[in-house]
Write a protein that holds these residues in place. Structure first.
Motif, PDB file in Angstrom:
ATOM      1  N   ALA A   1      -5.697  56.128 -12.583  1.00  0.00           N
ATOM      2  CA  ALA A   1      -5.288  57.363 -13.259  1.00  0.00           C
ATOM      3  C   ALA A   1      -4.044  57.956 -12.596  1.00  0.00           C
ATOM      4  O   ALA A   1      -3.111  58.403 -13.276  1.00  0.00           O
ATOM      5  CB  ALA A   1      -6.431  58.371 -13.234  1.00  0.00           C
ATOM      6  N   SER A   2      -4.000  57.917 -11.268  1.00  0.00           N
ATOM      7  CA  SER A   2      -2.838  58.427 -10.535  1.00  0.00           C
ATOM      8  C   SER A   2      -1.604  57.582 -10.818  1.00  0.00           C
ATOM      9  O   SER A   2      -0.491  58.119 -10.942  1.00  0.00           O
ATOM     10  CB  SER A   2      -3.122  58.433  -9.031  1.00  0.00           C
ATOM     11  N   SER A   3      -1.789  56.277 -10.943  1.00  0.00           N
ATOM     12  CA  SER A   3      -0.666  55.385 -11.246  1.00  0.00           C
ATOM     13  C   SER A   3      -0.062  55.707 -12.607  1.00  0.00           C
ATOM     14  O   SER A   3       1.163  55.687 -12.787  1.00  0.00           O
ATOM     15  CB  SER A   3      -1.118  53.923 -11.205  1.00  0.00           C
ATOM     16  N   PHE A   4      -0.926  56.025 -13.587  1.00  0.00           N
ATOM     17  CA  PHE A   4      -0.435  56.439 -14.900  1.00  0.00           C
ATOM     18  C   PHE A   4       0.410  57.709 -14.778  1.00  0.00           C
ATOM     19  O   PHE A   4       1.513  57.799 -15.332  1.00  0.00           O
ATOM     20  CB  PHE A   4      -1.599  56.681 -15.857  1.00  0.00           C
ATOM     21  N   LEU A   5      -0.108  58.702 -14.050  1.00  0.00           N
ATOM     22  CA  LEU A   5       0.603  59.980 -13.914  1.00  0.00           C
ATOM     23  C   LEU A   5       1.944  59.794 -13.211  1.00  0.00           C
ATOM     24  O   LEU A   5       2.967  60.345 -13.645  1.00  0.00           O
ATOM     25  CB  LEU A   5      -0.271  60.975 -13.136  1.00  0.00           C
ATOM     26  N   ILE A   6       1.957  59.034 -12.129  1.00  0.00           N
ATOM     27  CA  ILE A   6       3.201  58.799 -11.390  1.00  0.00           C
ATOM     28  C   ILE A   6       4.203  58.038 -12.240  1.00  0.00           C
ATOM     29  O   ILE A   6       5.397  58.358 -12.263  1.00  0.00           O
ATOM     30  CB  ILE A   6       2.909  58.031 -10.079  1.00  0.00           C
ATOM     31  N   THR A   7       3.711  57.035 -12.973  1.00  0.00           N
ATOM     32  CA  THR A   7       4.600  56.247 -13.828  1.00  0.00           C
ATOM     33  C   THR A   7       5.257  57.110 -14.889  1.00  0.00           C
ATOM     34  O   THR A   7       6.475  57.029 -15.109  1.00  0.00           O
ATOM     35  CB  THR A   7       3.818  55.100 -14.501  1.00  0.00           C
ATOM     36  N   PHE A   8       4.477  57.971 -15.554  1.00  0.00           N
ATOM     37  CA  PHE A   8       5.054  58.811 -16.608  1.00  0.00           C
ATOM     38  C   PHE A   8       5.980  59.873 -16.034  1.00  0.00           C
ATOM     39  O   PHE A   8       6.972  60.255 -16.664  1.00  0.00           O
ATOM     40  CB  PHE A   8       3.939  59.427 -17.449  1.00  0.00           C
ATOM     41  N   PHE A   9       5.696  60.336 -14.817  1.00  0.00           N
ATOM     42  CA  PHE A   9       6.616  61.271 -14.145  1.00  0.00           C
ATOM     43  C   PHE A   9       7.946  60.586 -13.870  1.00  0.00           C
ATOM     44  O   PHE A   9       9.022  61.150 -14.135  1.00  0.00           O
ATOM     45  CB  PHE A   9       5.999  61.763 -12.829  1.00  0.00           C
ATOM     46  N   VAL A  10       7.895  59.370 -13.338  1.00  0.00           N
ATOM     47  CA  VAL A  10       9.121  58.623 -13.038  1.00  0.00           C
ATOM     48  C   VAL A  10       9.868  58.281 -14.319  1.00  0.00           C
ATOM     49  O   VAL A  10      11.100  58.390 -14.384  1.00  0.00           O
ATOM     50  CB  VAL A  10       8.786  57.339 -12.238  1.00  0.00           C
ATOM     51  N   MET A  11       9.141  57.898 -15.363  1.00  0.00           N
ATOM     52  CA  MET A  11       9.787  57.574 -16.629  1.00  0.00           C
ATOM     53  C   MET A  11      10.479  58.791 -17.233  1.00  0.00           C
ATOM     54  O   MET A  11      11.571  58.688 -17.804  1.00  0.00           O
ATOM     55  CB  MET A  11       8.750  57.023 -17.621  1.00  0.00           C
ATOM     56  N   ALA A  12       9.856  59.945 -17.112  1.00  0.00           N
ATOM     57  CA  ALA A  12      10.453  61.174 -17.649  1.00  0.00           C
ATOM     58  C   ALA A  12      11.742  61.523 -16.924  1.00  0.00           C
ATOM     59  O   ALA A  12      12.651  62.127 -17.509  1.00  0.00           O
ATOM     60  CB  ALA A  12       9.464  62.329 -17.536  1.00  0.00           C
ATOM     61  N   ASN A  13      11.845  61.126 -15.659  1.00  0.00           N
ATOM     62  CA  ASN A  13      13.025  61.454 -14.869  1.00  0.00           C
ATOM     63  C   ASN A  13      14.081  60.359 -14.850  1.00  0.00           C
ATOM     64  O   ASN A  13      15.274  60.654 -14.712  1.00  0.00           O
ATOM     65  CB  ASN A  13      12.623  61.770 -13.419  1.00  0.00           C
ATOM     66  N   TYR A  14      13.653  59.098 -14.976  1.00  0.00           N
ATOM     67  CA  TYR A  14      14.587  57.985 -14.839  1.00  0.00           C
ATOM     68  C   TYR A  14      14.746  57.139 -16.104  1.00  0.00           C
ATOM     69  O   TYR A  14      15.725  56.391 -16.208  1.00  0.00           O
ATOM     70  CB  TYR A  14      14.144  57.050 -13.697  1.00  0.00           C
ATOM     71  N   GLY A  15      13.795  57.253 -17.032  1.00  0.00           N
ATOM     72  CA  GLY A  15      13.836  56.318 -18.148  1.00  0.00           C
ATOM     73  C   GLY A  15      14.036  56.904 -19.522  1.00  0.00           C
ATOM     74  O   GLY A  15      14.206  56.177 -20.501  1.00  0.00           O
ATOM     75  N   LEU A  16      14.018  58.235 -19.641  1.00  0.00           N
ATOM     76  CA  LEU A  16      14.075  58.861 -20.960  1.00  0.00           C
ATOM     77  C   LEU A  16      15.368  58.509 -21.685  1.00  0.00           C
ATOM     78  O   LEU A  16      16.469  58.764 -21.183  1.00  0.00           O
ATOM     79  CB  LEU A  16      13.944  60.375 -20.810  1.00  0.00           C
ATOM     80  N   ASN A  17      15.226  57.895 -22.858  1.00  0.00           N
ATOM     81  CA  ASN A  17      16.345  57.530 -23.737  1.00  0.00           C
ATOM     82  C   ASN A  17      17.319  56.523 -23.131  1.00  0.00           C
ATOM     83  O   ASN A  17      18.427  56.343 -23.627  1.00  0.00           O
ATOM     84  CB  ASN A  17      17.126  58.784 -24.160  1.00  0.00           C
ATOM     85  N   LYS A  18      16.918  55.863 -22.062  1.00  0.00           N
ATOM     86  CA  LYS A  18      17.739  54.797 -21.496  1.00  0.00           C
ATOM     87  C   LYS A  18      17.274  53.450 -22.043  1.00  0.00           C
ATOM     88  O   LYS A  18      16.193  53.339 -22.608  1.00  0.00           O
ATOM     89  CB  LYS A  18      17.649  54.807 -19.969  1.00  0.00           C
ATOM     90  N   SER A  19      18.089  52.443 -21.848  1.00  0.00           N
ATOM     91  CA  SER A  19      17.681  51.108 -22.300  1.00  0.00           C
ATOM     92  C   SER A  19      16.514  50.623 -21.444  1.00  0.00           C
ATOM     93  O   SER A  19      16.289  51.092 -20.324  1.00  0.00           O
ATOM     94  CB  SER A  19      18.843  50.127 -22.197  1.00  0.00           C
ATOM     95  N   TYR A  20      15.784  49.675 -21.975  1.00  0.00           N
ATOM     96  CA  TYR A  20      14.587  49.157 -21.322  1.00  0.00           C
ATOM     97  C   TYR A  20      14.896  48.624 -19.926  1.00  0.00           C
ATOM     98  O   TYR A  20      14.218  48.961 -18.953  1.00  0.00           O
ATOM     99  CB  TYR A  20      14.018  48.038 -22.199  1.00  0.00           C
ATOM    100  N   SER A  21      15.929  47.789 -19.816  1.00  0.00           N
ATOM    101  CA  SER A  21      16.239  47.153 -18.539  1.00  0.00           C
ATOM    102  C   SER A  21      16.756  48.161 -17.516  1.00  0.00           C
ATOM    103  O   SER A  21      16.383  48.106 -16.338  1.00  0.00           O
ATOM    104  CB  SER A  21      17.263  46.030 -18.728  1.00  0.00           C
ATOM    105  N   VAL A  22      17.597  49.107 -17.949  1.00  0.00           N
ATOM    106  CA  VAL A  22      18.129  50.126 -17.035  1.00  0.00           C
ATOM    107  C   VAL A  22      17.000  50.999 -16.510  1.00  0.00           C
ATOM    108  O   VAL A  22      16.919  51.301 -15.311  1.00  0.00           O
ATOM    109  CB  VAL A  22      19.208  50.984 -17.735  1.00  0.00           C
TER     110      VAL A  22
END
Length: 215
Positions: free
Chosen positions: A25-46
């Motif tokens: 459960a913590s891994s899910f939360l950390i992953t979505f936090f990181v995605m919100a900061n580093y991955g939003l609207n970026k390409s998949y590979s970036v």
């Protein structure tokens, strides 16, 4: 019962524990936090490379869960009476313990990467950019991503097995203390001019921190 079957039973006991469920459960939360900061609207590979090279993600989503896994597998292993009576020497016992840690750490690593892929599918832009050349190397992004994940896996498993080896001689508090120092160095390493660094994906370095960086 063969030792391999005991290995499976020990792992089943761990994944059925509340600690493992909290870890996932913590891994899910950390992953979505990181995605919100580093991955939003970026390409998949970036976005994937940004997450996998983020110190927050590396420590909180990878190193800490694998440390928790190592400590708990160690405790479950030691509490298994039926396995203990089948082990004839300390050397054999340590070997079997490290096999259990290797197997469990590999599985947890795979689960966390799958969670990352779920996060990428939810927040990334539609363009993948897998076939674009990575930096100045004449290789596609997808090849470098696979290479980096394998390298990261090797580093994580080595650290997990080393933790298990130390844990067999010292207390869990001491192992946690060593790992906290290790995590601190991971956060500080990019800002400390310890070495000239690696300039190629094939370069080697005695410093494990170098392999958590791009290149």
């Amino acid at each position: 019962m063969p030792k391999k079957q005991f290995r499976i039973e020990i792992f089943k006991e761990y994944i059925n524990s509340w600690i493992f469920k909290i870890l996932i459960a913590s891994s899910f939360l950390i992953t979505f936090f990181v995605m919100a900061n580093y991955g939003l609207n970026k390409s998949y590979s970036v976005a994937m490379l940004a997450a996998l090279t983020s110190n927050i993600y590396i420590v909180c989503a990878l190193f800490i869960p694998l440390l928790i896994t190592t400590i708990n597998i160690y405790n479950v292993f030691n509490s298994n009476y039926f396995l203990a009576i089948r082990i004839s020497s300390k050397k054999e016992r340590l070997k079997e313990l490290l096999k259990n840690i290797f197997f469990s750490s590999s599985f947890v690593f795979l689960i966390i990467i799958l969670i990352l892929l779920i996060g990428l599918n939810l927040v990334c832009a539609s363009n993948l950019e897998f076939m674009n050349s990575y930096q100045f190397y004449n290789i596609p992004n997808i090849i470098y991503i696979i290479f980096y994940i394998i390298r990261l896996y090797v580093v994580l498993v080595i650290v997990s097995v080393f933790n298990g080896f130390i844990l067999d001689s010292f207390s869990s508090k001491f192992v946690i203390f060593l790992n906290v120092i290790f995590y601190g160095i991971i956060f500080m390493y990019p800002y400390i001019p310890i070495s000239a660094g690696r300039t190629s994906i094939l370069d080697t370095s005695p410093l494990i921190f170098e392999y958590l960086q791009l290149n």
